[in-house]
Motif scaffolding. Structure first.
Motif, PDB file in Angstrom:
ATOM      1  N   GLU A  64      36.937 -16.171  91.609  1.00 19.73           N
ATOM      2  CA  GLU A  64      36.495 -16.179  92.999  1.00 19.73           C
ATOM      3  C   GLU A  64      36.855 -14.911  93.752  1.00 19.73           C
ATOM      4  O   GLU A  64      36.103 -14.456  94.614  1.00 19.73           O
ATOM      5  N   ARG A  65      38.000 -14.332  93.436  1.00 22.30           N
ATOM      6  CA  ARG A  65      38.393 -13.091  94.120  1.00 22.30           C
ATOM      7  C   ARG A  65      37.417 -11.976  93.803  1.00 22.30           C
ATOM      8  O   ARG A  65      37.015 -11.208  94.679  1.00 22.30           O
ATOM      9  N   VAL A  66      37.041 -11.890  92.535  1.00 22.10           N
ATOM     10  CA  VAL A  66      36.080 -10.871  92.128  1.00 22.10           C
ATOM     11  C   VAL A  66      34.747 -11.084  92.832  1.00 22.10           C
ATOM     12  O   VAL A  66      34.154 -10.153  93.376  1.00 22.10           O
ATOM     13  N   ARG A  67      34.306 -12.320  92.853  1.00 26.99           N
ATOM     14  CA  ARG A  67      33.039 -12.623  93.523  1.00 26.99           C
ATOM     15  C   ARG A  67      33.088 -12.265  95.005  1.00 26.99           C
ATOM     16  O   ARG A  67      32.127 -11.772  95.575  1.00 26.99           O
ATOM     17  N   ALA A  68      34.232 -12.504  95.617  1.00 31.05           N
ATOM     18  CA  ALA A  68      34.391 -12.219  97.050  1.00 31.05           C
ATOM     19  C   ALA A  68      34.274 -10.718  97.303  1.00 31.05           C
ATOM     20  O   ALA A  68      33.638 -10.281  98.270  1.00 31.05           O
ATOM     21  N   VAL A  69      34.873  -9.934  96.441  1.00 29.86           N
ATOM     22  CA  VAL A  69      34.809  -8.479  96.607  1.00 29.86           C
ATOM     23  C   VAL A  69      33.370  -7.997  96.485  1.00 29.86           C
ATOM     24  O   VAL A  69      32.880  -7.239  97.325  1.00 29.86           O
ATOM     25  N   VAL A  70      32.688  -8.453  95.458  1.00 30.55           N
ATOM     26  CA  VAL A  70      31.298  -8.043  95.248  1.00 30.55           C
ATOM     27  C   VAL A  70      30.436  -8.465  96.437  1.00 30.55           C
ATOM     28  O   VAL A  70      29.612  -7.692  96.922  1.00 30.55           O
ATOM     29  N   ALA A  71      30.652  -9.665  96.896  1.00 33.65           N
ATOM     30  CA  ALA A  71      29.862 -10.187  98.021  1.00 33.65           C
ATOM     31  C   ALA A  71      30.069  -9.362  99.286  1.00 33.65           C
ATOM     32  O   ALA A  71      29.208  -9.326 100.160  1.00 33.65           O
ATOM     33  N   SER A  72      31.213  -8.694  99.386  1.00 31.24           N
ATOM     34  CA  SER A  72      31.529  -7.937 100.601  1.00 31.24           C
ATOM     35  C   SER A  72      30.983  -6.514 100.632  1.00 31.24           C
ATOM     36  O   SER A  72      31.096  -5.820 101.640  1.00 31.24           O
ATOM     37  N   ILE A  73      30.407  -6.066  99.536  1.00 26.71           N
ATOM     38  CA  ILE A  73      29.859  -4.697  99.511  1.00 26.71           C
ATOM     39  C   ILE A  73      28.637  -4.616 100.424  1.00 26.71           C
ATOM     40  O   ILE A  73      27.702  -5.390 100.269  1.00 26.71           O
ATOM     41  N   PRO A  74      28.673  -3.692 101.393  1.00 25.65           N
ATOM     42  CA  PRO A  74      27.555  -3.578 102.337  1.00 25.65           C
ATOM     43  C   PRO A  74      26.302  -2.980 101.691  1.00 25.65           C
ATOM     44  O   PRO A  74      26.425  -2.223 100.724  1.00 25.65           O
ATOM     45  N   PRO A  75      25.143  -3.307 102.238  1.00 24.04           N
ATOM     46  CA  PRO A  75      23.885  -2.763 101.730  1.00 24.04           C
ATOM     47  C   PRO A  75      23.941  -1.239 101.760  1.00 24.04           C
ATOM     48  O   PRO A  75      24.513  -0.662 102.672  1.00 24.04           O
ATOM     49  N   GLY A  76      23.371  -0.609 100.768  1.00 22.53           N
ATOM     50  CA  GLY A  76      23.350   0.846 100.742  1.00 22.53           C
ATOM     51  C   GLY A  76      24.618   1.458 100.188  1.00 22.53           C
ATOM     52  O   GLY A  76      24.753   2.673 100.088  1.00 22.53           O
ATOM     53  N   LYS A  77      25.586   0.599  99.828  1.00 21.19           N
ATOM     54  CA  LYS A  77      26.843   1.106  99.270  1.00 21.19           C
ATOM     55  C   LYS A  77      27.053   0.505  97.876  1.00 21.19           C
ATOM     56  O   LYS A  77      26.503  -0.546  97.552  1.00 21.19           O
ATOM     57  N   VAL A  78      27.869   1.136  97.076  1.00 23.46           N
ATOM     58  CA  VAL A  78      28.142   0.642  95.725  1.00 23.46           C
ATOM     59  C   VAL A  78      29.620   0.780  95.375  1.00 23.46           C
ATOM     60  O   VAL A  78      30.355   1.510  96.034  1.00 23.46           O
ATOM     61  N   LEU A  79      30.025   0.056  94.355  1.00 26.71           N
ATOM     62  CA  LEU A  79      31.402   0.153  93.854  1.00 26.71           C
ATOM     63  C   LEU A  79      31.311   0.185  92.334  1.00 26.71           C
ATOM     64  O   LEU A  79      30.373  -0.361  91.757  1.00 26.71           O
ATOM     65  N   SER A  80      32.311   0.788  91.698  1.00 28.86           N
ATOM     66  CA  SER A  80      32.328   0.801  90.238  1.00 28.86           C
ATOM     67  C   SER A  80      33.072  -0.467  89.809  1.00 28.86           C
ATOM     68  O   SER A  80      33.729  -1.113  90.627  1.00 28.86           O
ATOM     69  N   TYR A  81      32.961  -0.806  88.553  1.00 26.56           N
ATOM     70  CA  TYR A  81      33.654  -1.992  88.035  1.00 26.56           C
ATOM     71  C   TYR A  81      35.155  -1.820  88.267  1.00 26.56           C
ATOM     72  O   TYR A  81      35.867  -2.768  88.590  1.00 26.56           O
ATOM     73  N   GLY A  82      35.614  -0.581  88.106  1.00 24.66           N
ATOM     74  CA  GLY A  82      37.033  -0.309  88.301  1.00 24.66           C
ATOM     75  C   GLY A  82      37.438  -0.510  89.751  1.00 24.66           C
ATOM     76  O   GLY A  82      38.524  -1.018  90.037  1.00 24.66           O
ATOM     77  N   ASP A  83      36.564  -0.114  90.660  1.00 23.96           N
ATOM     78  CA  ASP A  83      36.843  -0.295  92.090  1.00 23.96           C
ATOM     79  C   ASP A  83      36.990  -1.773  92.404  1.00 23.96           C
ATOM     80  O   ASP A  83      37.912  -2.194  93.099  1.00 23.96           O
ATOM     81  N   VAL A  84      36.059  -2.558  91.876  1.00 18.48           N
ATOM     82  CA  VAL A  84      36.081  -3.996  92.135  1.00 18.48           C
ATOM     83  C   VAL A  84      37.364  -4.595  91.566  1.00 18.48           C
ATOM     84  O   VAL A  84      38.037  -5.395  92.221  1.00 18.48           O
ATOM     85  N   ALA A  85      37.706  -4.164  90.355  1.00 20.83           N
ATOM     86  CA  ALA A  85      38.921  -4.671  89.711  1.00 20.83           C
ATOM     87  C   ALA A  85      40.135  -4.385  90.596  1.00 20.83           C
ATOM     88  O   ALA A  85      40.945  -5.273  90.863  1.00 20.83           O
ATOM     89  N   ALA A  86      40.235  -3.162  91.073  1.00 24.76           N
ATOM     90  CA  ALA A  86      41.372  -2.764  91.905  1.00 24.76           C
ATOM     91  C   ALA A  86      41.436  -3.596  93.179  1.00 24.76           C
ATOM     92  O   ALA A  86      42.491  -4.104  93.550  1.00 24.76           O
ATOM     93  N   ARG A  87      40.304  -3.738  93.833  1.00 22.62           N
ATOM     94  CA  ARG A  87      40.276  -4.508  95.082  1.00 22.62           C
ATOM     95  C   ARG A  87      40.543  -5.984  94.869  1.00 22.62           C
ATOM     96  O   ARG A  87      40.942  -6.689  95.781  1.00 22.62           O
ATOM     97  N   ALA A  88      40.310  -6.453  93.647  1.00 20.36           N
ATOM     98  CA  ALA A  88      40.531  -7.878  93.373  1.00 20.36           C
ATOM     99  C   ALA A  88      41.904  -8.081  92.749  1.00 20.36           C
ATOM    100  O   ALA A  88      42.289  -9.197  92.407  1.00 20.36           O
ATOM    101  N   GLY A  89      42.638  -6.961  92.598  1.00 18.06           N
ATOM    102  CA  GLY A  89      43.972  -7.056  92.027  1.00 18.06           C
ATOM    103  C   GLY A  89      44.013  -7.278  90.533  1.00 18.06           C
ATOM    104  O   GLY A  89      44.943  -7.883  90.006  1.00 18.06           O
ATOM    105  N   LEU A  90      43.007  -6.748  89.833  1.00 16.27           N
ATOM    106  CA  LEU A  90      42.968  -6.899  88.375  1.00 16.27           C
ATOM    107  C   LEU A  90      43.283  -5.569  87.707  1.00 16.27           C
ATOM    108  O   LEU A  90      43.089  -4.510  88.291  1.00 16.27           O
ATOM    109  N   SER A  91      43.743  -5.633  86.477  1.00 14.08           N
ATOM    110  CA  SER A  91      44.079  -4.414  85.761  1.00 14.08           C
ATOM    111  C   SER A  91      42.918  -3.887  84.933  1.00 14.08           C
ATOM    112  O   SER A  91      42.833  -2.704  84.663  1.00 14.08           O
TER     113      SER A  91
END
Length: 95
Positions: free
Chosen positions: A7-34
């Motif tokens: 759910e944390r990962v899904r929450a991070v992805v859901a929060s990305i604004p239109p016109g912007k992107v994140l890398s898998y690593g960015d999402v991992a970091a923001r979700a507290g994953l290694s």
DNA sequence: CCGCTGACTGCGG
DNA sequence: ACCGCAGCCAGCG
């Protein structure tokens, strides 16, 4: 892997604004994953209700099996690719 | 337990 | 710019 991580990962992805992107690593970091791989795994399980196409590789390329659809959806938001590659410097989401 | 696989990444040649 | 490689980590046989 527990439901909370999922759910944390899904929450991070859901929060990305239109016109912007994140890398898998960015999402991992923001979700507290290694591991960025874990993000990819989670995305492969269920992308319903998520702007999944706003997540791509750190070098601006996207996974082969999603390429066409993903670049098309991004293009619709003004995120243009040149030779199948997004310029992360321009579009990476930084708060 | 072992080995392989993948919506990944950074470094070195 | 294009490999290859080690590190990564959960799932599956």
């Amino acid at each position: 892997m527990d439901e909370e991580t999922f759910e944390r990962v899904r929450a991070v992805v859901a929060s990305i604004p239109p016109g912007k992107v994140l890398s898998y690593g960015d999402v991992a970091a923001r979700a507290g994953l290694s591991s960025p791989r874990l993000v990819g795994r989670i995305m492969s399980e269920d992308t319903a209700d998520l702007p999944w196409y706003r997540v791509l590789r750190s070098n601006g390329t996207v996974a082969e099996h999603l390429r066409h659809r993903q670049l098309e959806l991004l293009r619709a938001e003004g995120v243009l690719a040149r030779d199948g590659r997004i310029n992360m410097r321009d579009h990476r989401w930084a708060d």
